[in-house]
Design a protein around this motif. Structure first.
Motif, PDB file in Angstrom:
ATOM      1  N   VAL A   4       0.854  -1.172   0.000  1.00 24.45           N
ATOM      2  CA  VAL A   4       0.000   0.000   0.000  1.00 24.45           C
ATOM      3  C   VAL A   4       0.896   1.230   0.000  1.00 24.45           C
ATOM      4  O   VAL A   4       1.874   1.308   0.739  1.00 24.45           O
ATOM      5  N   ARG A   5       0.567   2.206  -0.860  1.00 23.82           N
ATOM      6  CA  ARG A   5       1.303   3.471  -0.896  1.00 23.82           C
ATOM      7  C   ARG A   5       0.394   4.565  -0.354  1.00 23.82           C
ATOM      8  O   ARG A   5      -0.803   4.565  -0.614  1.00 23.82           O
ATOM      9  N   ARG A   6       0.991   5.497   0.397  1.00 22.19           N
ATOM     10  CA  ARG A   6       0.218   6.582   0.999  1.00 22.19           C
ATOM     11  C   ARG A   6       0.808   7.929   0.621  1.00 22.19           C
ATOM     12  O   ARG A   6       2.017   8.074   0.523  1.00 22.19           O
ATOM     13  N   VAL A   7      -0.075   8.906   0.457  1.00 26.07           N
ATOM     14  CA  VAL A   7       0.321  10.279   0.155  1.00 26.07           C
ATOM     15  C   VAL A   7      -0.145  11.164   1.292  1.00 26.07           C
ATOM     16  O   VAL A   7      -1.302  11.072   1.723  1.00 26.07           O
ATOM     17  N   THR A   8       0.743  11.995   1.786  1.00 30.06           N
ATOM     18  CA  THR A   8       0.366  13.023   2.753  1.00 30.06           C
ATOM     19  C   THR A   8       0.705  14.379   2.148  1.00 30.06           C
ATOM     20  O   THR A   8       1.618  14.498   1.332  1.00 30.06           O
ATOM     21  N   THR A   9      -0.053  15.391   2.539  1.00 29.35           N
ATOM     22  CA  THR A   9       0.164  16.718   1.969  1.00 29.35           C
ATOM     23  C   THR A   9       0.515  17.760   3.015  1.00 29.35           C
ATOM     24  O   THR A   9       0.738  18.907   2.672  1.00 29.35           O
ATOM     25  N   GLY A  10       0.506  17.367   4.280  1.00 30.41           N
ATOM     26  CA  GLY A  10       0.802  18.336   5.326  1.00 30.41           C
ATOM     27  C   GLY A  10      -0.403  19.145   5.764  1.00 30.41           C
ATOM     28  O   GLY A  10      -0.261  20.079   6.561  1.00 30.41           O
ATOM     29  N   ALA A  11      -1.584  18.802   5.252  1.00 34.23           N
ATOM     30  CA  ALA A  11      -2.789  19.512   5.700  1.00 34.23           C
ATOM     31  C   ALA A  11      -2.953  19.312   7.202  1.00 34.23           C
ATOM     32  O   ALA A  11      -2.629  18.247   7.723  1.00 34.23           O
ATOM     33  N   PRO A  12      -3.424  20.329   7.912  1.00 28.70           N
ATOM     34  CA  PRO A  12      -3.449  20.258   9.374  1.00 28.70           C
ATOM     35  C   PRO A  12      -4.243  19.088   9.943  1.00 28.70           C
ATOM     36  O   PRO A  12      -3.869  18.526  10.969  1.00 28.70           O
ATOM     37  N   TRP A  13      -5.314  18.680   9.283  1.00 27.18           N
ATOM     38  CA  TRP A  13      -6.142  17.620   9.837  1.00 27.18           C
ATOM     39  C   TRP A  13      -5.547  16.232   9.613  1.00 27.18           C
ATOM     40  O   TRP A  13      -5.919  15.291  10.294  1.00 27.18           O
ATOM     41  N   GLU A  14      -4.627  16.074   8.659  1.00 23.84           N
ATOM     42  CA  GLU A  14      -4.020  14.760   8.418  1.00 23.84           C
ATOM     43  C   GLU A  14      -3.324  14.246   9.677  1.00 23.84           C
ATOM     44  O   GLU A  14      -3.552  13.110  10.105  1.00 23.84           O
ATOM     45  N   SER A  20      -4.313   9.683   5.742  1.00 26.33           N
ATOM     46  CA  SER A  20      -3.528  10.044   4.559  1.00 26.33           C
ATOM     47  C   SER A  20      -4.440  10.739   3.557  1.00 26.33           C
ATOM     48  O   SER A  20      -5.635  10.453   3.480  1.00 26.33           O
ATOM     49  N   ARG A  21      -3.874  11.622   2.768  1.00 28.23           N
ATOM     50  CA  ARG A  21      -4.642  12.291   1.718  1.00 28.23           C
ATOM     51  C   ARG A  21      -5.095  11.273   0.670  1.00 28.23           C
ATOM     52  O   ARG A  21      -6.210  11.322   0.173  1.00 28.23           O
ATOM     53  N   ALA A  22      -4.210  10.324   0.335  1.00 28.03           N
ATOM     54  CA  ALA A  22      -4.560   9.300  -0.649  1.00 28.03           C
ATOM     55  C   ALA A  22      -3.879   7.996  -0.277  1.00 28.03           C
ATOM     56  O   ALA A  22      -2.800   7.992   0.319  1.00 28.03           O
ATOM     57  N   VAL A  23      -4.530   6.903  -0.661  1.00 26.92           N
ATOM     58  CA  VAL A  23      -4.007   5.564  -0.416  1.00 26.92           C
ATOM     59  C   VAL A  23      -4.165   4.775  -1.709  1.00 26.92           C
ATOM     60  O   VAL A  23      -5.260   4.715  -2.276  1.00 26.92           O
ATOM     61  N   GLU A  24      -3.064   4.177  -2.167  1.00 25.78           N
ATOM     62  CA  GLU A  24      -3.109   3.325  -3.353  1.00 25.78           C
ATOM     63  C   GLU A  24      -2.973   1.875  -2.925  1.00 25.78           C
ATOM     64  O   GLU A  24      -2.019   1.500  -2.242  1.00 25.78           O
ATOM     65  N   LEU A  25      -3.943   1.063  -3.318  1.00 24.52           N
ATOM     66  CA  LEU A  25      -3.965  -0.352  -2.974  1.00 24.52           C
ATOM     67  C   LEU A  25      -3.251  -1.176  -4.050  1.00 24.52           C
ATOM     68  O   LEU A  25      -3.182  -0.754  -5.206  1.00 24.52           O
ATOM     69  N   ASN A  27      -4.204  -3.530  -5.757  1.00 27.09           N
ATOM     70  CA  ASN A  27      -5.059  -3.890  -6.890  1.00 27.09           C
ATOM     71  C   ASN A  27      -5.264  -2.757  -7.887  1.00 27.09           C
ATOM     72  O   ASN A  27      -6.030  -2.886  -8.838  1.00 27.09           O
ATOM     73  N   GLY A  28      -4.611  -1.603  -7.665  1.00 31.53           N
ATOM     74  CA  GLY A  28      -4.707  -0.475  -8.585  1.00 31.53           C
ATOM     75  C   GLY A  28      -5.721   0.582  -8.205  1.00 31.53           C
ATOM     76  O   GLY A  28      -5.810   1.619  -8.860  1.00 31.53           O
ATOM     77  N   LEU A  29      -6.506   0.345  -7.156  1.00 34.57           N
ATOM     78  CA  LEU A  29      -7.483   1.329  -6.706  1.00 34.57           C
ATOM     79  C   LEU A  29      -6.799   2.387  -5.854  1.00 34.57           C
ATOM     80  O   LEU A  29      -5.994   2.063  -4.986  1.00 34.57           O
ATOM     81  N   VAL A  30      -7.127   3.642  -6.113  1.00 33.28           N
ATOM     82  CA  VAL A  30      -6.592   4.763  -5.347  1.00 33.28           C
ATOM     83  C   VAL A  30      -7.763   5.525  -4.741  1.00 33.28           C
ATOM     84  O   VAL A  30      -8.673   5.950  -5.453  1.00 33.28           O
ATOM     85  N   LEU A  31      -7.728   5.691  -3.431  1.00 29.62           N
ATOM     86  CA  LEU A  31      -8.772   6.399  -2.695  1.00 29.62           C
ATOM     87  C   LEU A  31      -8.212   7.722  -2.199  1.00 29.62           C
ATOM     88  O   LEU A  31      -7.188   7.733  -1.512  1.00 29.62           O
ATOM     89  N   VAL A  32      -8.884   8.812  -2.543  1.00 26.60           N
ATOM     90  CA  VAL A  32      -8.455  10.135  -2.087  1.00 26.60           C
ATOM     91  C   VAL A  32      -9.448  10.600  -1.034  1.00 26.60           C
ATOM     92  O   VAL A  32     -10.664  10.637  -1.267  1.00 26.60           O
ATOM     93  N   SER A  33      -8.926  10.939   0.138  1.00 24.63           N
ATOM     94  CA  SER A  33      -9.758  11.416   1.248  1.00 24.63           C
ATOM     95  C   SER A  33     -10.503  12.685   0.861  1.00 24.63           C
ATOM     96  O   SER A  33     -10.175  13.345  -0.134  1.00 24.63           O
ATOM     97  N   GLY A  34     -11.471  13.035   1.690  1.00 25.33           N
ATOM     98  CA  GLY A  34     -12.222  14.259   1.446  1.00 25.33           C
ATOM     99  C   GLY A  34     -11.299  15.455   1.327  1.00 25.33           C
ATOM    100  O   GLY A  34     -10.416  15.661   2.161  1.00 25.33           O
ATOM    101  N   CYS A  35     -11.489  16.222   0.263  1.00 27.26           N
ATOM    102  CA  CYS A  35     -10.659  17.400  -0.016  1.00 27.26           C
ATOM    103  C   CYS A  35     -11.535  18.646   0.022  1.00 27.26           C
ATOM    104  O   CYS A  35     -12.630  18.664  -0.539  1.00 27.26           O
ATOM    105  N   THR A  36     -11.016  19.669   0.680  1.00 29.99           N
ATOM    106  CA  THR A  36     -11.724  20.937   0.776  1.00 29.99           C
ATOM    107  C   THR A  36     -10.846  22.037   0.203  1.00 29.99           C
ATOM    108  O   THR A  36      -9.741  21.797  -0.259  1.00 29.99           O
ATOM    109  N   SER A  37     -11.348  23.235   0.276  1.00 29.49           N
ATOM    110  CA  SER A  37     -10.650  24.390  -0.262  1.00 29.49           C
ATOM    111  C   SER A  37      -9.673  24.952   0.777  1.00 29.49           C
ATOM    112  O   SER A  37      -9.811  26.073   1.240  1.00 29.49           O
TER     113      SER A  37
END
Length: 136
Positions: A4-14, A20-25, A27-37
Motif C-alpha cells: 500500500v502506498r500513501r500520500v500526505t500533503t501536510g494539511a493540518p487535519w491529516e 492520509s490524503r490518498a491511499v493506493e492499494l 489492486n490499482g485502486l486509489v482512494l483520495v480522502s475528502g478534499c476541501t478548499s
C-alpha cells in the motif's frame, strides 16, 4: 506493486486525525480522502464554484504524486452544505471530468468542520496493477 502506498500533503487535519490524503492499494485502486478548499493550511474562502475548483485541485494533486491524472478517475463524491450550490459545483465537476465521465454522487450535508467550507469532494482512481518483477 505489492505494498500500500500513501500520500500526505501536510494539511493540518491529516496529522491531527491520523489519515492520509490518498491511499493506493495493490489492486490499482486509489482512494483520495475528502478534499476541501484549504490552501497552505488556510481555508481559501470563496463561492461554491471556487471552493469546488480548489477542492478538485487538491484531489488531483494527490493523484499526481502517485503518477496518475484525471483520466484515471473512476468515481467522485461531492458534499455540499446548500442545495442552491448544486449548479455551481456541478459546473466545476464538468470542467474537470467531462471527458472522463466518472461515476458520481452529490450529497447535501448539514455542515463541515469549519463553517467557511461549503464543498468537500472525494475521488477514486484506478490503474492497471503492474506485474511483479521476477525475482532474480
Amino acid at each position: 506493486m505489492s505494498a500500500v502506498r500513501r500520500v500526505t500533503t501536510g494539511a493540518p487535519w491529516e496529522d491531527a486525525f491520523g489519515y492520509s490524503r490518498a491511499v493506493e492499494l495493490p489492486n490499482g485502486l486509489v482512494l483520495v480522502s475528502g478534499c476541501t478548499s484549504v490552501v497552505d493550511g488556510e481555508i481559501a474562502q470563496g463561492d461554491p464554484y471556487e471552493q469546488a475548483v480548489n477542492s478538485f485541485g487538491v484531489a488531483l494533486s494527490a493523484l499526481e504524486q502517485l503518477g496518475l491524472g484525471r483520466e484515471h478517475v473512476v468515481r467522485t463524491r461531492m458534499y455540499l452544505t446548500h442545495a442552491r450550490d448544486v449548479e455551481d459545483v456541478g459546473r466545476a465537476h464538468k470542467e474537470f471530468f467531462d471527458a472522463v465521465r466518472p461515476a458520481s454522487s452529490l450529497v447535501i450535508v448539514s455542515g463541515f468542520v469549519d463553517p467557511g467550507l461549503v464543498v468537500e469532494v472525494e475521488v477514486e482512481a484506478y490503474r492497471e496493477p503492474q506485474p511483479e518483477a521476477p525475482a532474480s
